[in-house]
Design a protein around this motif. Sequence first.
Motif, PDB file in Angstrom:
ATOM      1  N   GLY A 145       0.783  -1.223   0.000  1.00 43.89           N
ATOM      2  CA  GLY A 145       0.000   0.000   0.000  1.00 43.89           C
ATOM      3  C   GLY A 145       0.814   1.271   0.000  1.00 43.89           C
ATOM      4  O   GLY A 145       0.330   2.317   0.461  1.00 43.89           O
ATOM      5  N   ASP A 146       2.034   1.222  -0.549  1.00 46.71           N
ATOM      6  CA  ASP A 146       2.843   2.433  -0.630  1.00 46.71           C
ATOM      7  C   ASP A 146       2.692   3.134  -1.979  1.00 46.71           C
ATOM      8  O   ASP A 146       3.356   4.140  -2.235  1.00 46.71           O
ATOM      9  CB  ASP A 146       4.313   2.131  -0.350  1.00 46.71           C
ATOM     10  CG  ASP A 146       4.971   1.303  -1.443  1.00 46.71           C
ATOM     11  OD1 ASP A 146       4.249   0.752  -2.314  1.00 46.71           O
ATOM     12  OD2 ASP A 146       6.215   1.182  -1.435  1.00 46.71           O
ATOM     13  N   GLY A 147       1.839   2.587  -2.855  1.00 48.13           N
ATOM     14  CA  GLY A 147       1.600   3.215  -4.146  1.00 48.13           C
ATOM     15  C   GLY A 147       2.522   2.779  -5.248  1.00 48.13           C
ATOM     16  O   GLY A 147       2.380   3.223  -6.394  1.00 48.13           O
ATOM     17  N   ARG A 148       3.466   1.906  -4.941  1.00 44.62           N
ATOM     18  CA  ARG A 148       4.415   1.433  -5.949  1.00 44.62           C
ATOM     19  C   ARG A 148       4.377  -0.092  -5.989  1.00 44.62           C
ATOM     20  O   ARG A 148       4.336  -0.742  -4.938  1.00 44.62           O
ATOM     21  CB  ARG A 148       5.829   1.915  -5.625  1.00 44.62           C
ATOM     22  CG  ARG A 148       6.854   1.631  -6.715  1.00 44.62           C
ATOM     23  CD  ARG A 148       8.084   2.480  -6.514  1.00 44.62           C
ATOM     24  NE  ARG A 148       9.071   2.266  -7.569  1.00 44.62           N
ATOM     25  CZ  ARG A 148      10.137   3.030  -7.774  1.00 44.62           C
ATOM     26  NH1 ARG A 148      10.349   4.076  -6.973  1.00 44.62           N
ATOM     27  NH2 ARG A 148      10.991   2.787  -8.749  1.00 44.62           N
ATOM     28  N   GLU A 149       4.408  -0.672  -7.178  1.00 46.81           N
ATOM     29  CA  GLU A 149       4.263  -2.110  -7.304  1.00 46.81           C
ATOM     30  C   GLU A 149       5.556  -2.850  -6.973  1.00 46.81           C
ATOM     31  O   GLU A 149       6.650  -2.449  -7.384  1.00 46.81           O
ATOM     32  CB  GLU A 149       3.806  -2.481  -8.718  1.00 46.81           C
ATOM     33  CG  GLU A 149       2.421  -1.960  -9.039  1.00 46.81           C
ATOM     34  CD  GLU A 149       1.769  -2.682 -10.209  1.00 46.81           C
ATOM     35  OE1 GLU A 149       0.604  -3.085 -10.086  1.00 46.81           O
ATOM     36  OE2 GLU A 149       2.438  -2.833 -11.251  1.00 46.81           O
ATOM     37  N   GLU A 150       5.413  -3.925  -6.210  1.00 46.64           N
ATOM     38  CA  GLU A 150       6.504  -4.870  -6.001  1.00 46.64           C
ATOM     39  C   GLU A 150       6.538  -5.860  -7.176  1.00 46.64           C
ATOM     40  O   GLU A 150       5.558  -5.996  -7.900  1.00 46.64           O
ATOM     41  CB  GLU A 150       6.324  -5.631  -4.692  1.00 46.64           C
ATOM     42  CG  GLU A 150       6.720  -4.829  -3.455  1.00 46.64           C
ATOM     43  CD  GLU A 150       5.790  -3.678  -3.153  1.00 46.64           C
ATOM     44  OE1 GLU A 150       6.293  -2.533  -3.000  1.00 46.64           O
ATOM     45  OE2 GLU A 150       4.571  -3.879  -3.080  1.00 46.64           O
ATOM     46  N   ILE A 151       7.657  -6.549  -7.343  1.00 47.03           N
ATOM     47  CA  ILE A 151       7.837  -7.481  -8.470  1.00 47.03           C
ATOM     48  C   ILE A 151       8.182  -8.857  -7.923  1.00 47.03           C
ATOM     49  O   ILE A 151       9.155  -9.011  -7.180  1.00 47.03           O
ATOM     50  CB  ILE A 151       8.940  -6.999  -9.427  1.00 47.03           C
ATOM     51  CG1 ILE A 151       8.618  -5.594  -9.953  1.00 47.03           C
ATOM     52  CG2 ILE A 151       9.102  -7.975 -10.593  1.00 47.03           C
ATOM     53  CD1 ILE A 151       9.746  -4.971 -10.749  1.00 47.03           C
ATOM     54  N   TYR A 152       7.387  -9.845  -8.307  1.00 45.07           N
ATOM     55  CA  TYR A 152       7.569 -11.216  -7.829  1.00 45.07           C
ATOM     56  C   TYR A 152       8.063 -12.091  -8.979  1.00 45.07           C
ATOM     57  O   TYR A 152       7.444 -12.149 -10.049  1.00 45.07           O
ATOM     58  CB  TYR A 152       6.254 -11.767  -7.294  1.00 45.07           C
ATOM     59  CG  TYR A 152       6.359 -13.096  -6.569  1.00 45.07           C
ATOM     60  CD1 TYR A 152       6.362 -13.153  -5.179  1.00 45.07           C
ATOM     61  CD2 TYR A 152       6.450 -14.296  -7.267  1.00 45.07           C
ATOM     62  CE1 TYR A 152       6.439 -14.368  -4.515  1.00 45.07           C
ATOM     63  CE2 TYR A 152       6.530 -15.506  -6.617  1.00 45.07           C
ATOM     64  CZ  TYR A 152       6.537 -15.538  -5.237  1.00 45.07           C
ATOM     65  OH  TYR A 152       6.623 -16.749  -4.583  1.00 45.07           O
ATOM     66  N   PHE A 153       9.188 -12.792  -8.761  1.00 46.23           N
ATOM     67  CA  PHE A 153       9.710 -13.759  -9.712  1.00 46.23           C
ATOM     68  C   PHE A 153       9.526 -15.165  -9.158  1.00 46.23           C
ATOM     69  O   PHE A 153       9.945 -15.471  -8.037  1.00 46.23           O
ATOM     70  CB  PHE A 153      11.204 -13.536  -9.979  1.00 46.23           C
ATOM     71  CG  PHE A 153      11.505 -12.342 -10.830  1.00 46.23           C
ATOM     72  CD1 PHE A 153      11.368 -12.389 -12.207  1.00 46.23           C
ATOM     73  CD2 PHE A 153      11.937 -11.159 -10.244  1.00 46.23           C
ATOM     74  CE1 PHE A 153      11.660 -11.293 -12.992  1.00 46.23           C
ATOM     75  CE2 PHE A 153      12.236 -10.051 -11.017  1.00 46.23           C
ATOM     76  CZ  PHE A 153      12.093 -10.113 -12.397  1.00 46.23           C
ATOM     77  N   LEU A 154       8.899 -16.026  -9.944  1.00 43.76           N
ATOM     78  CA  LEU A 154       8.752 -17.429  -9.585  1.00 43.76           C
ATOM     79  C   LEU A 154       9.936 -18.185 -10.174  1.00 43.76           C
ATOM     80  O   LEU A 154      10.121 -18.245 -11.391  1.00 43.76           O
ATOM     81  CB  LEU A 154       7.429 -17.966 -10.140  1.00 43.76           C
ATOM     82  CG  LEU A 154       6.944 -19.314  -9.613  1.00 43.76           C
ATOM     83  CD1 LEU A 154       5.450 -19.443  -9.842  1.00 43.76           C
ATOM     84  CD2 LEU A 154       7.650 -20.477 -10.278  1.00 43.76           C
ATOM     85  N   ASN A 155      10.753 -18.758  -9.303  1.00 37.92           N
ATOM     86  CA  ASN A 155      11.972 -19.454  -9.716  1.00 37.92           C
ATOM     87  C   ASN A 155      11.798 -20.967  -9.606  1.00 37.92           C
ATOM     88  O   ASN A 155      11.369 -21.471  -8.578  1.00 37.92           O
ATOM     89  CB  ASN A 155      13.155 -19.026  -8.836  1.00 37.92           C
ATOM     90  CG  ASN A 155      13.520 -17.570  -9.039  1.00 37.92           C
ATOM     91  OD1 ASN A 155      13.600 -17.097 -10.162  1.00 37.92           O
ATOM     92  ND2 ASN A 155      13.721 -16.851  -7.947  1.00 37.92           N
ATOM     93  N   THR A 156      12.134 -21.685 -10.662  1.00 36.62           N
ATOM     94  CA  THR A 156      12.014 -23.143 -10.625  1.00 36.62           C
ATOM     95  C   THR A 156      13.298 -23.821 -10.175  1.00 36.62           C
ATOM     96  O   THR A 156      13.270 -24.918  -9.642  1.00 36.62           O
ATOM     97  CB  THR A 156      11.659 -23.693 -12.012  1.00 36.62           C
ATOM     98  OG1 THR A 156      12.749 -23.446 -12.904  1.00 36.62           O
ATOM     99  CG2 THR A 156      10.405 -23.038 -12.549  1.00 36.62           C
ATOM    100  N   ASN A 157      14.439 -23.159 -10.431  1.00 36.72           N
ATOM    101  CA  ASN A 157      15.738 -23.755 -10.114  1.00 36.72           C
ATOM    102  C   ASN A 157      15.838 -25.193 -10.641  1.00 36.72           C
ATOM    103  O   ASN A 157      16.285 -26.114  -9.981  1.00 36.72           O
ATOM    104  CB  ASN A 157      16.004 -23.716  -8.611  1.00 36.72           C
ATOM    105  CG  ASN A 157      17.492 -23.832  -8.277  1.00 36.72           C
ATOM    106  OD1 ASN A 157      17.905 -24.719  -7.574  1.00 36.72           O
ATOM    107  ND2 ASN A 157      18.291 -22.929  -8.831  1.00 36.72           N
ATOM    108  N   ASN A 158      15.355 -25.375 -11.884  1.00 34.61           N
ATOM    109  CA  ASN A 158      15.441 -26.645 -12.612  1.00 34.61           C
ATOM    110  C   ASN A 158      14.568 -27.761 -12.053  1.00 34.61           C
ATOM    111  O   ASN A 158      14.698 -28.907 -12.461  1.00 34.61           O
ATOM    112  CB  ASN A 158      16.891 -27.138 -12.694  1.00 34.61           C
ATOM    113  CG  ASN A 158      17.726 -26.278 -13.617  1.00 34.61           C
ATOM    114  OD1 ASN A 158      17.325 -25.998 -14.747  1.00 34.61           O
ATOM    115  ND2 ASN A 158      18.876 -25.839 -13.143  1.00 34.61           N
TER     116      ASN A 158
END
Length: 555
Positions: free
Chosen positions: A137-150
């Motif tokens: 809720g700070d007005g700026r989007e966070e970024i989520y990376f889904l990692n498989t690590n093989n």
Amino acid sequence: MHLIKHKVRFFAGDFVTNNLQTMVTWRMWWTGFLLLELSTFSGAQPIFSVTTDTVLPPDSLHNPTQLNYGMAVTDVDGDGNLEVVVAGYNGPNLVLQYNSTLKRLENIAVADQSSPFFSLRDEKGNAIGVTACDLDGDGREEIYFLNTNNAFSGRATYADKLFKFRNGRFEDLLSDVINIRREVANHMAGRSVACIDRKGTGRYSIYVANYASGNVGPHALIEMDEDASDVERGVIVLTDVAAQAKVNKYTGGRGVAVGPILSNTRSDIFCDNENGPNFLFQNNGDGSFTDVALKAGVEDRYQHGRGVALADFNGDGKTDIVYGNWNGPHRLFLQDTEQRFKNIATQAFSTPSPVRTVIVADFDNDLQLEVFFNNIAYRGDAPNRLFRVTRKPNSECDITELDVGDAAEPRGRGTGGTVMDFDGDGQLDLLLAHGESAAQPISVFRVREGSGNNWLRVVPRTRFGAFARGAKVVLTSNRSGEMQRHTRIIDGGSGYLCQMEPVAHFGLGTDAASRIDVYWPDGGSVSRMLEPADMNTVIEIEYPNEGAELTPDAQ
């Protein structure tokens, strides 16, 4: 504030010979050889034209030929314009920003530790999915990376990453000591990720579709623990609420799409799965969900889902679902008045293919939606395909296959894709990622048709000023004296591994729009009448003031 400031038109470097029946195209392929393509059609013009030399790489002078997967669109640097975030599998994650001087997209997540975007590269992660939204809720989007690590299924050895802009740079919240102690980081082999404002507060949760191995790897739902966090100090404590929300199911998770599917405003979740039935999680209004896929007729138990998107194809105000099945029949489900779905896919539309991303958009700005199927050529050619879905009276639709043009990429190893108007010309641009079985550069396509058509782009904001993912925008137009309503959902995650731009893009043809209505996930709504001067512009809509209208079925 505006999203895209610059207007630039690109032209492909193909040599084309054209008559009414046959087009022969010579073009430079990824390998550097000339490829002869022969396609037959009846007078129709191809929709997409490749834009050459459009992407500058992370660390060299050539287009980055690495394995890439998911794509998401957000404002990474906070300047009001949009960037494309790309999940890099055997190389760094990318952040592609439009450079108006070079007239190209260039990667700003460079190998310089002093860069505020350096940590986003995360080269060890083997990233596959990516999404962005405002968790705190700070007005700026966070970024989520889904990692498989093989790891294909079950447990992975490398955690996902959730990056927040903090202390002048992007930092991983999941690596904070308090979150490590809570063991909240997702260590499972997942596929798609999406954002959902499950309670309508303007703060989002990350839905992770994991690929379970037996009873290892349920779907996850990660959000901020508001009681334990201190947003002003940058202390963001995370928690997995999947069990509380009743979405912690075990399955071969694949595609995810979020939006007001069964409600007029509340955000629901649709998952098309592999080796098991699909899920349609209906929002109960308290942040928990009930799976109603069987009742709604969308279980599709014996297929293997991939790309998925939400849209109102027939203009009846109800959200429909379209998705591709891996080498199985593709589906286009229209919703009826009883919240059940009927598959209207034609034989051509449903033809099986090794599908990955599915994207819905009005590419040529003609008031009708198109469906793009992005395939991966892992056993011979697998060209991408494009269909127009034209609304008819009595809530019916016609489905017509179009000449996809250069975006056919018959030898493309398609993995992910997204749409955005990065050059500000009012037409959507198509970006495709490639990977898994071959390293190929990112492709960028412009639309050949519809440059003279009207358009309107609408950007709803949350109460905190961030992009209102999951909000619904309804535009009213007047066509030949008949009022029509057109619906768009601000994307929280769709396609497959991906997320589209956080903008409601409307093509209008020769029409003009008279009104827009915006509905937020909490039921708040705003109506705005439009003037002729509003056409061909970007309109930002702020969250309604206290006491504004609430949509009745949202409570």
